[in-house]
Design a protein around this motif. Sequence first.
Motif, PDB file in Angstrom:
ATOM      1  N   ASP A  36      -2.803 -53.461 -59.531  1.00 42.86           N
ATOM      2  CA  ASP A  36      -3.822 -53.794 -60.522  1.00 42.86           C
ATOM      3  C   ASP A  36      -5.052 -52.909 -60.301  1.00 42.86           C
ATOM      4  OD1 ASP A  36      -6.338 -55.683 -61.315  1.00 42.86           O
ATOM      5  OD2 ASP A  36      -4.588 -56.147 -62.566  1.00 42.86           O
ATOM      6  N   ILE A  37      -5.749 -52.593 -61.367  1.00 45.21           N
ATOM      7  CA  ILE A  37      -6.946 -51.745 -61.305  1.00 45.21           C
ATOM      8  C   ILE A  37      -7.985 -52.306 -60.327  1.00 45.21           C
ATOM      9  CG2 ILE A  37      -8.000 -52.828 -63.344  1.00 45.21           C
ATOM     10  CD1 ILE A  37      -8.377 -49.125 -62.399  1.00 45.21           C
ATOM     11  N   LYS A  38      -8.103 -53.636 -60.269  1.00 49.31           N
ATOM     12  CA  LYS A  38      -9.073 -54.253 -59.350  1.00 49.31           C
ATOM     13  C   LYS A  38      -8.749 -53.885 -57.908  1.00 49.31           C
ATOM     14  CE  LYS A  38      -9.744 -58.393 -62.210  1.00 49.31           C
ATOM     15  NZ  LYS A  38      -9.520 -59.835 -62.271  1.00 49.31           N
ATOM     16  N   GLU A  39      -7.469 -53.943 -57.572  1.00 41.76           N
ATOM     17  CA  GLU A  39      -7.081 -53.641 -56.193  1.00 41.76           C
ATOM     18  C   GLU A  39      -7.229 -52.153 -55.891  1.00 41.76           C
ATOM     19  OE1 GLU A  39      -3.768 -54.952 -52.898  1.00 41.76           O
ATOM     20  OE2 GLU A  39      -3.256 -55.147 -55.015  1.00 41.76           O
ATOM     21  N   ARG A  40      -6.945 -51.301 -56.864  1.00 39.95           N
ATOM     22  CA  ARG A  40      -7.115 -49.859 -56.652  1.00 39.95           C
ATOM     23  C   ARG A  40      -8.587 -49.524 -56.441  1.00 39.95           C
ATOM     24  NH1 ARG A  40      -3.733 -49.325 -61.312  1.00 39.95           N
ATOM     25  NH2 ARG A  40      -5.336 -48.070 -62.331  1.00 39.95           N
ATOM     26  N   ASP A  41      -9.466 -50.216 -57.173  1.00 37.72           N
ATOM     27  CA  ASP A  41     -10.910 -50.015 -56.989  1.00 37.72           C
ATOM     28  C   ASP A  41     -11.352 -50.456 -55.598  1.00 37.72           C
ATOM     29  OD1 ASP A  41     -11.154 -48.979 -59.534  1.00 37.72           O
ATOM     30  OD2 ASP A  41     -11.980 -50.820 -60.424  1.00 37.72           O
ATOM     31  N   ILE A  42     -10.791 -51.562 -55.125  1.00 39.13           N
ATOM     32  CA  ILE A  42     -11.117 -52.047 -53.772  1.00 39.13           C
ATOM     33  C   ILE A  42     -10.660 -51.034 -52.728  1.00 39.13           C
ATOM     34  CG2 ILE A  42     -10.500 -53.816 -52.034  1.00 39.13           C
ATOM     35  CD1 ILE A  42     -12.609 -54.740 -54.036  1.00 39.13           C
ATOM     36  N   LEU A  43      -9.450 -50.490 -52.899  1.00 36.55           N
ATOM     37  CA  LEU A  43      -8.952 -49.478 -51.967  1.00 36.55           C
ATOM     38  C   LEU A  43      -9.872 -48.258 -51.933  1.00 36.55           C
ATOM     39  CD1 LEU A  43      -5.091 -49.518 -52.653  1.00 36.55           C
ATOM     40  CD2 LEU A  43      -6.270 -50.373 -50.629  1.00 36.55           C
ATOM     41  N   ASP A  44     -10.322 -47.839 -53.101  1.00 36.93           N
ATOM     42  CA  ASP A  44     -11.234 -46.699 -53.191  1.00 36.93           C
ATOM     43  C   ASP A  44     -12.548 -47.005 -52.467  1.00 36.93           C
ATOM     44  OD1 ASP A  44     -11.862 -44.114 -53.979  1.00 36.93           O
ATOM     45  OD2 ASP A  44     -12.697 -44.757 -55.908  1.00 36.93           O
ATOM     46  N   ALA A  45     -13.060 -48.216 -52.653  1.00 35.53           N
ATOM     47  CA  ALA A  45     -14.302 -48.625 -51.969  1.00 35.53           C
ATOM     48  C   ALA A  45     -14.083 -48.693 -50.456  1.00 35.53           C
ATOM     49  CB  ALA A  45     -14.766 -49.980 -52.499  1.00 35.53           C
ATOM     50  N   TYR A  46     -12.918 -49.193 -50.041  1.00 33.72           N
ATOM     51  CA  TYR A  46     -12.593 -49.240 -48.612  1.00 33.72           C
ATOM     52  C   TYR A  46     -12.554 -47.831 -48.019  1.00 33.72           C
ATOM     53  CZ  TYR A  46     -11.282 -54.213 -48.256  1.00 33.72           C
ATOM     54  OH  TYR A  46     -11.273 -55.584 -48.206  1.00 33.72           O
ATOM     55  N   LEU A  47     -11.916 -46.899 -48.729  1.00 33.52           N
ATOM     56  CA  LEU A  47     -11.824 -45.518 -48.241  1.00 33.52           C
ATOM     57  C   LEU A  47     -13.229 -44.928 -48.073  1.00 33.52           C
ATOM     58  CD1 LEU A  47     -10.176 -43.014 -47.489  1.00 33.52           C
ATOM     59  CD2 LEU A  47     -10.072 -42.450 -49.927  1.00 33.52           C
TER      60      LEU A  47
END
Length: 197
Positions: A116-127
């Motif tokens: 989901d886009i929400k989770e991909r955004d979280i991964l990007d923020a984590y990186l």
Amino acid sequence: MKLQTVICTILLPLVFSACNPERVHYTSELKAEMADSKIKRITNADIIETVDDLGGKISAAVEKDLTTQLQKATKPADKTKLCQLKNLPRVKAIAERYDVDIRLLGEGDIQNMKLDIKERDILDAYLYSVKQKQAPISNIQKINDTLFVYNSVVPASNLICKACYGNQETPFAVWHVGFNKREVVRRMNSSVKKKKS
């Protein structure tokens, strides 16, 4: 005599069908289904709290298990399978017991359109946080009405980051634990019952 024979012929199959073990099994399932459908006052905050608690415990347990198995593995192919969470019976057992989806994600998953886009955004923020040498905290996302995802970053010093994502520019790994809302509510109900008894 004939009347008694007729009555016995009619009643005997009814008695035996009432003792059918499948019917007993079905009844317990039916009771669980009825208990699930009762109206209960459970708030989103209650669900988030339960997901946070279970997600933290699950990710810690599987992280410990994966780290231990990676330390034992000597062949690169074995490490690759372990990073894909294959050949890890404990992970499979936890996933089945709690009815959760457990995955290990990395930088490449930021572009994974299956997430989901929400989770991909979280991964990007984590990186970004990891690149800034910050310690990211766990996160819970409500993906839709029935799915919650708990994410937690594996510490950069952990062997998992190097063994599983050492080929990335910034080796980092994130636990994904997907929860079905219905199962979370069911677990909350069973824990309430235990506290009452």
